[in-house]
Write a protein that holds these residues in place. Sequence first.
Motif, PDB file in Angstrom:
ATOM      1  N   SER A 121     -16.872  50.826  43.076  1.00  0.00           N
ATOM      2  CA  SER A 121     -16.466  49.483  42.652  1.00  0.00           C
ATOM      3  C   SER A 121     -15.095  49.516  41.979  1.00  0.00           C
ATOM      4  CB  SER A 121     -17.512  48.895  41.705  1.00  0.00           C
ATOM      5  OG  SER A 121     -17.633  49.696  40.531  1.00  0.00           O
ATOM      6  N   LYS A 161     -12.587  49.953  44.660  1.00  0.00           N
ATOM      7  CA  LYS A 161     -12.460  48.708  45.408  1.00  0.00           C
ATOM      8  C   LYS A 161     -11.605  47.696  44.659  1.00  0.00           C
ATOM      9  CE  LYS A 161     -15.266  45.043  47.485  1.00  0.00           C
ATOM     10  NZ  LYS A 161     -16.635  44.538  47.688  1.00  0.00           N
ATOM     11  N   GLN A 172     -12.015  43.036  55.354  1.00  0.00           N
ATOM     12  CA  GLN A 172     -11.906  41.581  55.449  1.00  0.00           C
ATOM     13  C   GLN A 172     -10.466  41.169  55.158  1.00  0.00           C
ATOM     14  OE1 GLN A 172     -14.156  39.444  56.419  1.00  0.00           O
ATOM     15  NE2 GLN A 172     -12.897  37.625  56.099  1.00  0.00           N
ATOM     16  N   ASP A 191      -9.694  43.666  52.222  1.00  0.00           N
ATOM     17  CA  ASP A 191     -10.675  44.008  51.192  1.00  0.00           C
ATOM     18  C   ASP A 191     -11.781  44.850  51.812  1.00  0.00           C
ATOM     19  OD1 ASP A 191      -9.226  42.619  49.372  1.00  0.00           O
ATOM     20  OD2 ASP A 191     -10.495  40.822  49.400  1.00  0.00           O
ATOM     21  N   TRP A 192     -12.109  45.942  51.143  1.00  0.00           N
ATOM     22  CA  TRP A 192     -13.148  46.858  51.629  1.00  0.00           C
ATOM     23  C   TRP A 192     -14.455  46.603  50.894  1.00  0.00           C
ATOM     24  CZ3 TRP A 192     -10.854  52.469  52.284  1.00  0.00           C
ATOM     25  CH2 TRP A 192      -9.922  52.456  53.326  1.00  0.00           C
ATOM     26  N   ASP A 193     -15.537  46.696  51.623  1.00  0.00           N
ATOM     27  CA  ASP A 193     -16.834  46.700  50.984  1.00  0.00           C
ATOM     28  C   ASP A 193     -17.235  48.152  50.695  1.00  0.00           C
ATOM     29  OD1 ASP A 193     -17.332  47.657  53.497  1.00  0.00           O
ATOM     30  OD2 ASP A 193     -18.613  45.999  54.131  1.00  0.00           O
ATOM     31  N   ASN A 194     -18.419  48.328  50.103  1.00  0.00           N
ATOM     32  CA  ASN A 194     -18.853  49.679  49.735  1.00  0.00           C
ATOM     33  C   ASN A 194     -19.018  50.585  50.947  1.00  0.00           C
ATOM     34  OD1 ASN A 194     -18.896  48.877  47.089  1.00  0.00           O
ATOM     35  ND2 ASN A 194     -21.094  48.523  47.008  1.00  0.00           N
TER      36      ASN A 194
END
Length: 406
Positions: A14, A17, A196, A256-259
């Motif tokens: 997190s 991110k 995204q 944007d990256w997710d986990n």
Amino acid sequence: MLNTSAGVMSSAVSVAKDNWSSTGPAFSTYVADISKGVLIIVVGGLACGVVVSLVWMVILRYLAGAMAWLTIAFVNAALLGCTLYAYNMAGMLALAGQWGSQIAAQLPVYEDPTGMSRENWSYIAYALTGVSALVLLFTLVMIRRVAVAVACIKVASQAVSTMPSIMLFPILPFILEVGLIIYWVAVTAVLYSAGQPMDHWRSAQDVQPLGIKQLMLTNSSMTPPATSTKPNTTNMTREEVMDACAASPDCYVSYDWDNRLMYSFIYHLFGLLWTNQFIVGFSSVVVAGAVANYYWARGSTHNQPTFPVLKSMRNTVIYQLGSIALGSFIIAVIQFIRLLLEYVDKKTRQLQQQNKVAQWLMCFVRCMMWCLEKIVAFINRNAYIMVAGMRLIACSCLVAASIVQQ
């Protein structure tokens, strides 16, 4: 314990991110620059490096002993010359008597420095005197070891002469390394673009006026471009918004990256470190196996295989890949921890400036990890030699290499 580890990893992801939004545009710029200059990188940086390495191997083949002794003599002579030059600039060489005046007359003549410069040059001269004396002392003390090292280089040159194909073997790991870098950059670009897409528009308050340099380079007859504002994207699809952002100079796109993508990048990064060390270990074992054939044959070409490098490569692929994977995994884990420490150091710079204890502690941990990596790499290299020469398993060779070093 598993829940705790999962929580720590999730918090780390997190944090990464949250910071990716600020580093995303810079990362995309780096990827674009690499793609534009890939030809220069391959030709100027990689191909020239291979050619210079092959030339250096040929020089060592015929001038091994001379190159070693000339290098040692050159280092001592260069330090002596720098010391005399410093004494001359300090004005102390001419005061040393007739021989000092003769040497000062041979040195280049410059304008007489000020008194402060003389004092500084005197300190430099004293420091160079100590360094030169230490280097000369170490040279005299280690002269027998240097002779042994020169003898080893000569024997290695003889081994190379009996199997010239070993001089072409570095081309294989070179190709593997280039392929690894290309693959890693390509997959990284795919991972980055899989996030995204987010559009970022510059407002009118963020528009900076042109400086003097920009005004001089800009045609004065041209009217300044109108400040663009964010269009109404209420009734626009995501693709239309991205197209509008790409067409506007006041908008840039970040991802944007997710986990899941973040975990994939961490896995991909560790794969780069492990594969790189695996290629290095594979090359070391192949070369060590080829030289071991020369050693066990007592230098006789009749007792050696017809193609020693190919046979060593075959034995490495059949018997030693597991040992190489274990040794390279250990080094990769240490390098990955060092990367994490560098990341933590970058994110805690402000805290370290406020707390000297934290700054010294971070510096100490980074230095210890660097030392640990060098020590393990040294033991690994000797273990690879034992793996290739005696066909032992990696664990036994690691223990034996550690005992030998002690």
